[in-house]
Design an enzyme around this catalytic site. Structure first.
Site, short mmCIF file in Angstrom:
data_model
loop_
_atom_site.label_atom_id
_atom_site.label_comp_id
_atom_site.label_asym_id
_atom_site.label_seq_id
_atom_site.Cartn_x
_atom_site.Cartn_y
_atom_site.Cartn_z
N SER A 130 0.83 -1.09 0.01
CA SER A 130 -0.03 0.01 0.03
C SER A 130 0.83 1.30 0.10
O SER A 130 0.21 2.30 -0.15
CB SER A 130 -0.99 -0.02 1.38
OG SER A 130 -2.11 -1.06 0.91
N THR A 131 2.25 1.06 0.09
CA THR A 131 2.88 2.38 -0.15
C THR A 131 2.64 2.78 -1.49
O THR A 131 2.77 4.23 -1.91
CB THR A 131 4.36 1.98 0.20
OG1 THR A 131 4.65 1.65 1.72
CG2 THR A 131 5.11 3.29 -0.28
#
Length: 398
Positions: free
Chosen positions: A69-70
């Site tokens: 999710s970065t």
């Protein structure tokens, strides 16, 4: 056995090198990289360890790794770049750009709610397969037809996988090109930043193998309490909201060629720490968007005291957590001491953020699953503390 740390580090930040080495010696690091930019210049660029669990491939300067999710910070940036150019209005209905999205009572949902996890679309009503998720057109069509799981705008709940398709399709409808292409041509290539959403096959040989809790690259194995099968309601199981994200929209094995090549803009970005830090440096310094857009993307969208319906299942009761427009705000001080810092973490422990107050950008990536999405991985926290100690600032607030 001592792991050699490679790369460069300004003398002021030698404590970061020491802490990075401790991650290998004391915190079970396998392979990782950390990068820091200050005043628009790189001051830390370190890497070490191995790109696989067997220790047969050294982590190189240009090793890419899945950052889960970065990736969302890069996806959100594409939308904000369009807003900065006047091509996207965050308060306009999504259906203005994506008419099919108006199905199932979603005609008035604004783009802002996609970015701030308030649209109620954490997943489709029926589970997709990983192969379905690799099919952009099919997944977007399913989401467009899906009835929200709660009344949009009334609550926040982390759109773990759907976020990338929802924001990405708006970007695609405006620009006419896939989000990964827009990211590459408009942001990463001009900056010389090494990161991809939809990684070309020519770059797969540089990708580290992600090592999840079960030793593979299937993230759902990290959450054994999540039930299999269809989740019919948000209260059907304590982890039902997360099950919707991970079981209804599975990414499959992130080490597979199919997953690496697909565009899953919420979770399958492959990047170097150097590349992520370069983008956040340009963003925080005002190189990519103007001051009005930079202020707007950091504007708090969460209500006071509001808990996230998805992430709240794993958070301490007193953990402050708030969303801006596509970014996590620094209310827990995982991004250092300054409240104006903003960024995004990824499952397993990766994190990237900008701190305009300190004129700093930071990124940490790794291939061994550790902490969660919010930036609370011990390896990362120790590195962030070392960075701010080098600046003469206190680290994470007590």
């Amino acid at each position: 056995m001592t792991t050699a740390v490679q790369g460069t580090c300004a003398p002021q930040f030698e404590n970061v090198r020491a802490e990075f080495a401790r991650n290998f010696a004391e915190r079970d690091e396998v392979g990782a990289a950390v990068a820091v930019w200050l005043d628009g210049e790189p001051v830390v660029d370190l890497w070490g360890g191995h790109a696989d669990a067997d220790g047969t491939r050294p982590w190189e300067r240009d090793t890419l790794v899945t950052v889960y999710s970065t990736s969302k910070g890069m996806t959100a940036l594409c939308a904000h770049l369009l807003a900065d150019r006047g091509e996207l209005d965050l308060d306009a209905p999504v259906a203005r750009y994506w008419p099919e999205f108006a199905q199932a009572g979603k005609g008035e949902v604004p783009v802002r709610w996609l970015l701030s996890h308030r649209a109620g679309l954490i997943g489709p009503r029926e589970p997709l397969t990983a192969e379905d998720v690799y099919d952009w057109e099919k997944t977007c069509a399913v989401l467009a037809a899906t009835e929200p799981w709660w009344e949009p705008g009334t609550a926040q709940g982390y759109h773990a996988v759907s976020f990338g398709f929802l924001v990405g399709e708006v970007v695609r409808r405006i620009t006419g090109v896939p989000l990964g292409t827009f990211l590459r041509t408009e942001i990463t290539e001009p900056l010389g930043a090494d990161l991809y959403i939809g990684t070309p096959a020519s770059e797969h040989g540089r990708c580290a193998r992600f090592i999840g809790p079960a030793g593979d690259g299937v993230l759902s194995s990290a959450f054994p309490g999540i039930p299999d099968g269809t989740v019919r309601s948000l209260d059907s199981h304590p982890f039902a909201p997360l099950a919707l994200a991970m079981r209804h929209m599975p990414m499959g094995d992130v080490n597979s060629a199919a997953c690496r090549s697909a565009e899953i803009p919420a979770g399958n970005g492959n990047a170097t720490a150097r590349g992520l830090a370069a983008v956040y440096s340009a963003l925080g310094d005002g190189e990519l968007v103007g001051p009005g857009t930079l202020a707007a993307l950091r504007e708090r969208q969460s209500r006071p005291g509001e808990r996230d319906l998805v992430l709240g299942a794993f958070a301490e009761e007193d953990l402050p957590f708030a969303w801006a427009c596509g970014y996590m705000l620094n209310e827990s001080h995982y991004f250092g001491p300054n409240r104006t810092a903003f960024g995004h973490g990824g499952a397993g422990g990766s994190l990237a953020f900008a701190d305009p107050e300190s004129r700093l950008a930071y990124a940490y990536v790794m291939n061994s699953f550790g902490g969660g999405t919010t930036g609370d991985d011990t390896r990362n926290l120790k590195l962030v503390e070392a960075v701010y100690a080098a600046l003469g600032q206190a680290g994470r607030a007590a």
